[in-house]
Design a protein around this motif. Structure first.
Motif, short mmCIF file in Angstrom:
data_model
loop_
_atom_site.label_atom_id
_atom_site.label_comp_id
_atom_site.label_asym_id
_atom_site.label_seq_id
_atom_site.Cartn_x
_atom_site.Cartn_y
_atom_site.Cartn_z
N SER A 20 -12.82 3.70 21.35
CA SER A 20 -12.88 3.80 22.23
C SER A 20 -13.75 4.76 22.82
CB SER A 20 -11.38 4.92 22.20
OG SER A 20 -11.72 6.00 22.16
N SER A 21 -14.01 4.22 24.87
CA SER A 21 -14.50 5.40 25.57
C SER A 21 -14.00 6.14 25.66
CB SER A 21 -15.05 4.24 26.46
OG SER A 21 -15.96 3.43 25.83
N ALA A 22 -14.86 7.58 26.48
CA ALA A 22 -14.68 8.52 26.79
C ALA A 22 -13.28 8.27 27.93
CB ALA A 22 -15.55 9.36 27.39
N HIS A 23 -14.18 7.22 29.22
CA HIS A 23 -12.83 6.56 30.11
C HIS A 23 -11.81 6.35 30.03
CE1 HIS A 23 -15.18 3.37 30.34
NE2 HIS A 23 -14.27 2.09 30.57
N GLU A 24 -11.57 5.97 28.86
CA GLU A 24 -10.58 5.15 28.85
C GLU A 24 -9.47 6.26 28.04
OE1 GLU A 24 -11.91 0.20 26.90
OE2 GLU A 24 -12.51 1.93 25.73
N SER A 25 -9.70 7.30 27.53
CA SER A 25 -8.74 7.86 26.19
C SER A 25 -7.09 8.02 26.94
CB SER A 25 -9.54 9.26 26.05
OG SER A 25 -9.81 10.15 26.96
N VAL A 26 -7.21 8.54 28.13
CA VAL A 26 -6.13 8.66 28.87
C VAL A 26 -6.19 10.60 29.24
CG1 VAL A 26 -3.83 8.57 28.89
CG2 VAL A 26 -5.35 6.47 28.86
N THR A 27 -5.38 10.54 27.29
CA THR A 27 -5.32 11.72 26.47
C THR A 27 -5.78 11.72 24.75
OG1 THR A 27 -3.28 11.37 25.92
CG2 THR A 27 -2.89 12.60 28.02
N SER A 28 -5.75 13.27 24.14
CA SER A 28 -6.30 13.20 23.32
C SER A 28 -5.80 14.15 22.33
CB SER A 28 -7.97 13.89 22.96
OG SER A 28 -9.18 13.62 23.94
N LEU A 29 -5.21 13.88 21.12
CA LEU A 29 -4.36 14.40 20.56
C LEU A 29 -4.62 16.05 19.92
CD1 LEU A 29 -2.51 11.95 19.78
CD2 LEU A 29 -2.75 12.67 17.58
N GLY A 30 -3.68 16.60 20.12
CA GLY A 30 -4.73 18.50 19.72
C GLY A 30 -5.32 18.76 20.87
N GLU A 31 -5.23 18.38 21.70
CA GLU A 31 -5.72 19.11 22.93
C GLU A 31 -4.39 19.36 23.84
OE1 GLU A 31 -9.05 19.75 24.03
OE2 GLU A 31 -8.91 19.18 22.11
N LEU A 62 -2.42 7.34 33.68
CA LEU A 62 -2.03 6.21 32.28
C LEU A 62 -2.10 4.84 33.92
CD1 LEU A 62 -1.27 4.67 30.12
CD2 LEU A 62 1.14 5.48 30.59
N PRO A 63 -3.44 4.04 33.56
CA PRO A 63 -3.36 2.82 34.26
C PRO A 63 -1.86 2.27 33.86
CG PRO A 63 -5.07 3.36 32.97
CD PRO A 63 -4.43 4.24 32.58
N ALA A 64 -1.57 2.18 33.57
CA ALA A 64 -0.12 0.73 33.36
C ALA A 64 1.38 1.75 32.18
CB ALA A 64 -0.26 -0.30 32.94
N GLY A 65 2.18 1.49 33.06
CA GLY A 65 3.19 1.99 32.32
C GLY A 65 3.98 2.34 33.26
N GLY A 66 5.39 3.26 32.66
CA GLY A 66 6.21 4.24 33.46
C GLY A 66 6.83 4.59 32.69
N THR A 67 7.32 5.57 33.98
CA THR A 67 8.86 6.63 32.42
C THR A 67 9.79 7.49 34.02
OG1 THR A 67 7.70 8.64 33.54
CG2 THR A 67 7.00 7.57 31.85
N ASP A 68 11.01 7.60 33.34
CA ASP A 68 11.76 8.52 34.04
C ASP A 68 11.16 8.90 35.04
OD1 ASP A 68 13.47 7.06 32.61
OD2 ASP A 68 14.17 8.60 31.06
N THR A 69 10.21 9.62 35.11
CA THR A 69 9.37 10.32 36.66
C THR A 69 10.34 9.73 37.61
OG1 THR A 69 7.80 11.21 34.75
CG2 THR A 69 7.18 12.20 37.91
N ALA A 70 9.45 8.41 37.29
CA ALA A 70 9.55 6.99 38.70
C ALA A 70 10.95 6.74 39.43
CB ALA A 70 8.74 6.01 38.69
N ALA A 71 12.16 7.20 38.53
CA ALA A 71 13.25 7.08 38.81
C ALA A 71 13.53 8.54 39.59
CB ALA A 71 14.43 6.68 37.88
N ILE A 72 13.57 9.79 39.09
CA ILE A 72 13.58 11.05 39.22
C ILE A 72 12.88 11.17 40.53
CG2 ILE A 72 12.82 13.73 39.67
CD1 ILE A 72 12.77 13.21 36.31
#
Length: 371
Positions: free
Chosen positions: A237-248, A285-295
């Motif tokens: 992975s590249s730093a600009h692709e990570s989105v998030t990291s475990l433990g952070e 997150l470039p793609a995908g979605g969650t219930d946040t959009a509905a709320i």
């Protein structure tokens, strides 16, 4: 310390999209003593209500359903064909155990064409889900005693600890179900500013369907989506692709493929985290979605909405991984964020422009001007 026995039970309970009965029963058992009122709406969403001082409504949504399959054919040798319920990464399916939930639970193994008889070009390709089958080790006659067309199929994996992490099937989104239950436990004896609607939704993985239905009758003023997000922090992975990291730490969502979080909510959560020393990271997150959009968009008046996400490796695969400290930070941030919503000025009438909101000063009411 996290209640890992509860997290294990939540993750291992079956409940693919549209077939959430068993996980719903578990949730109901856990929340019935924590809320002022608990109800199940017509779609099957569980709504645990805690009364606050002021009749404004805060909705937190964590979806109960997991990705899975549904039986659509039984062939003459007893092999099952299936359709996916939710999005799978097909390269992870070969030789995985599954459970068919028919008239009794039946273990099966996902199979496909053996590599030894594949053509050279086939070996280089990812096998599509349509070419997999489920092998129960039984004849068609025996299979049909227990299994019918339309029966759901879930993954067969247990939760275990590994290093500082946990791995299991269905951490998407059972870790958030756990987080929401533990948040209710923490808030039980607190004097909340607004009415809290802790909503455990159905059918998120097939289009936010439960959340859309529940938002319609809750009609929240504020909303928090509670889900997982990609931790692409692995080799390659590249730093600009990570989105998030475990433990952070807990991830404060700025945007995903379905929503741009209200910038006031983003900065409110950042301020709360800073004040309490809660470890956080930003999520785009470039793609995908969650219930946040509905709320955010399906209530009568819209909602000031944001989201807190738990970083996850191997999402939508046979087994997923989350860091225990990230889970704890998410509980801390959600509980603190719900408890202080009345301390901020959420109006658009402040003096500051959108580009200056991070430096906004306190208003006369003791809150912040966010515009």
């Amino acid at each position: 310390m996290l209640n890992l026995s509860l997290l294990k039970a939540i993750c291992e309970a079956p409940g693919v999209s549209g077939f959430e009965r068993r996980i719903r029963e578990l949730v109901l058992r856990e929340v019935k003593s924590l809320a002022d009122e608990v109800k199940v709406d017509n779609m099957g969403n569980v709504i645990a209500i805690m009364k606050g001082r002021v009749p404004k409504r805060v909705m937190v949504a964590a979806h109960m359903d997991e990705i899975g399959f549904i039986v659509n054919h039984i062939d003459e040798k007893g092999f099952l064909r299936f359709l996916p319920l939710g999005g799978f990464d097909p390269k992870t399916l070969t030789a995985q155990r599954v459970i068919i939930h028919g008239r009794k639970d039946v273990i099966g193994v996902l199979g496909c064409k053996p590599i030894h008889i594949m053509k050279p070009e086939e070996r280089k390709q990812v096998i599509p889900i349509s070419e997999y089958f489920v092998d129960t080790g039984m004849t068609k006659e025996d299979v049909e005693k227990w299994i019918r067309i339309g029966d759901p199929i879930s993954r067969e994996r247990e939760l275990i600890e590994i290093g500082d992490c946990v791995t299991s099937k269905s951490l998407d989104n059972r870790v958030s179900v756990f987080i929401l239950i533990e948040t209710l436990r923490r808030l039980k004896d607190q004097d909340l500013p607004y009415d809290l609607y802790a909503t455990f939704t159905v059918q998120e993985e097939v289009g936010l369907r439960g959340a859309i239905g529940s938002v319609g009758h809750i009609d929240p003023d504020f909303g928090f989506g509670l889900d997982v997000t990609i931790a692409y922090d692995v080799p390659g992975s590249s730093a600009h692709e990570s989105v998030t990291s475990l433990g952070e730490g807990a991830a404060i969502k700025i945007l995903d493929g379905s929503v741009i979080s209200d910038y006031r909510m983003v900065n409110y959560l950042k301020e709360v985290a800073k004040a309490d020393g809660i470890k956080t990271q930003m999520e785009l997150l470039p793609a995908g979605g969650t219930d946040t959009a509905a709320i955010q968009r399906y209530g009568n008046k819209g909602a000031i909405a944001g989201a807190i996400s738990t970083p996850l490796r191997n999402m939508h695969q046979s087994i997923e991984m989350a860091h225990q400290e990230d889970i704890e930070h998410t509980i801390n941030l959600l509980a603190a964020g719900i408890g202080r919503l009345d301390t901020y000025d959420w109006d658009f009438s402040g003096q500051h422009g959108q580009g200056e909101h991070q430096d906004a000063g306190k208003s006369a009411s003791g809150g912040y001007d966010w515009l």
